[in-house]
Design an enzyme around this catalytic site. Structure first.
Site, PDB file in Angstrom:
ATOM      1  N   SER A 143       0.849  -1.190   0.000  1.00 40.23           N
ATOM      2  CA  SER A 143       0.000   0.000   0.000  1.00 40.23           C
ATOM      3  C   SER A 143       0.885   1.241   0.000  1.00 40.23           C
ATOM      4  O   SER A 143       2.043   1.194   0.441  1.00 40.23           O
ATOM      5  CB  SER A 143      -0.892   0.011   1.246  1.00 40.23           C
ATOM      6  OG  SER A 143      -1.509   1.268   1.435  1.00 40.23           O
ATOM      7  N   TYR A 156      -2.315  -0.390  10.329  1.00 44.20           N
ATOM      8  CA  TYR A 156      -2.379  -0.777   8.925  1.00 44.20           C
ATOM      9  C   TYR A 156      -1.060  -0.470   8.216  1.00 44.20           C
ATOM     10  O   TYR A 156      -0.531  -1.308   7.481  1.00 44.20           O
ATOM     11  CB  TYR A 156      -3.534  -0.043   8.243  1.00 44.20           C
ATOM     12  CG  TYR A 156      -3.713  -0.395   6.785  1.00 44.20           C
ATOM     13  CD1 TYR A 156      -4.290  -1.598   6.417  1.00 44.20           C
ATOM     14  CD2 TYR A 156      -3.297   0.476   5.780  1.00 44.20           C
ATOM     15  CE1 TYR A 156      -4.458  -1.937   5.082  1.00 44.20           C
ATOM     16  CE2 TYR A 156      -3.459   0.153   4.444  1.00 44.20           C
ATOM     17  CZ  TYR A 156      -4.035  -1.053   4.094  1.00 44.20           C
ATOM     18  OH  TYR A 156      -4.191  -1.399   2.779  1.00 44.20           O
TER      19      TYR A 156
END
Length: 259
Positions: A143, A156
């Site tokens: 990501s 995350y």
């Protein structure tokens, strides 16, 4: 002439393939000849994607799998491959979390670790074992959060940073097996998760918030799952045979043009 991006006869495992980005990846790999094994904790969702693929004359099967459970992963890989090798592994399964270091609970952090880090470890271990005699291609979903600071994404971001590091380690350690391992780092992509997030947190203002989130990407919109799928297709194909140990941003300029 040789057909470009031809995956005919190759076996592919796609974790989290029942929806969103995983679904798009499974569909495009199957459309280019791969036999898509779709693994998801939601078996009904995975089976729905199988039917979509079969409706277009592709080959696919669905498997219920909890990537956080090493025993389950080993068992499902064994059943899916049935003694054959593995050519393609897509580590897409993952969960999100919103919070900073102060308001992220230990339980939340452990949950992210179990799925996003340990889950990738479990599938990498099973996948490399299945590939080491014949080579293959691995693509891990990282990501933009692994590369830049994003507010309220502590756990995350940590997990995606680990995915990036695991990609480099596997790429280095598995050269002698003929295994290529790369990662991609999407920006914000329009998936059912985004729609659910907006309806839950901004009821009545979904359209306005969707536009606001879209404009955080310099290109002016969110990505589409099929665009992510196309990049994965390339990295899994022979056309990318000279690429390993790399991370590819697919983020509408988020990382490079927002700094």
């Amino acid at each position: 002439m040789k057909k470009t991006f031809d995956l005919t006869g190759k076996k592919a495992i796609i974790t989290g393939g029942g929806s969103g980005i995983g679904r798009a990846i499974a569909i495009i790999l199957a459309a280019h000849g791969a036999e898509a094994h779709i693994m998801d904790i939601d078996e009904a969702a995975a089976e729905k994607v199988v039917k979509e693929i079969e409706a277009e004359n592709g080959k696919a099967s669905s498997w219920k799998c909890n990537v956080a459970d090493a025993t389950d992963v080993q068992a499902v890989f064994h059943k899916a491959l049935d003694g054959a090798g593995l050519d393609i592994l897509i580590n897409n399964a993952g969960i999100a979390h919103v919070g900073n270091v102060l308001n992220t609970s230990a339980e939340d952090f452990d949950r992210i670790y179990e799925v996003n880090i340990k889950g990738v470890f479990n599938t990498l271990k099973a996948g490399v074992e299945a590939m080491k005699s014949g080579g293959g291609a691995i693509v891990n979903l990282s990501s933009v959060a692994a590369h830049v600071g994003i507010s309220d994404r502590f756990a995350y971001s940590t997990s995606k940073g680990a995915v990036h590091a695991m990609t480099l380690s596997v790429a280095k350690d598995c050269l002698s097996y003929g295994i290529r391992c790369n990662s991609i780092s999407p920006g914000r992509v329009h998936t059912p998760f985004v729609d659910g997030f907006l309806s839950k947190n901004y009821p009545g203002n979904e359209k306005e918030m969707f536009e606001a989130l879209s404009k955080t990407q310099p290109i002016g919109r969110m990505g589409r799952p099929d665009e992510i799928g196309s990049l994965v297709l390339y990295l899994c194909s022979d056309e990318a045979a000279f690429i390993t140990g790399s991370d590819f941003a697919i983020d509408g300029g988020f990382v490079t043009l927002n700094t």
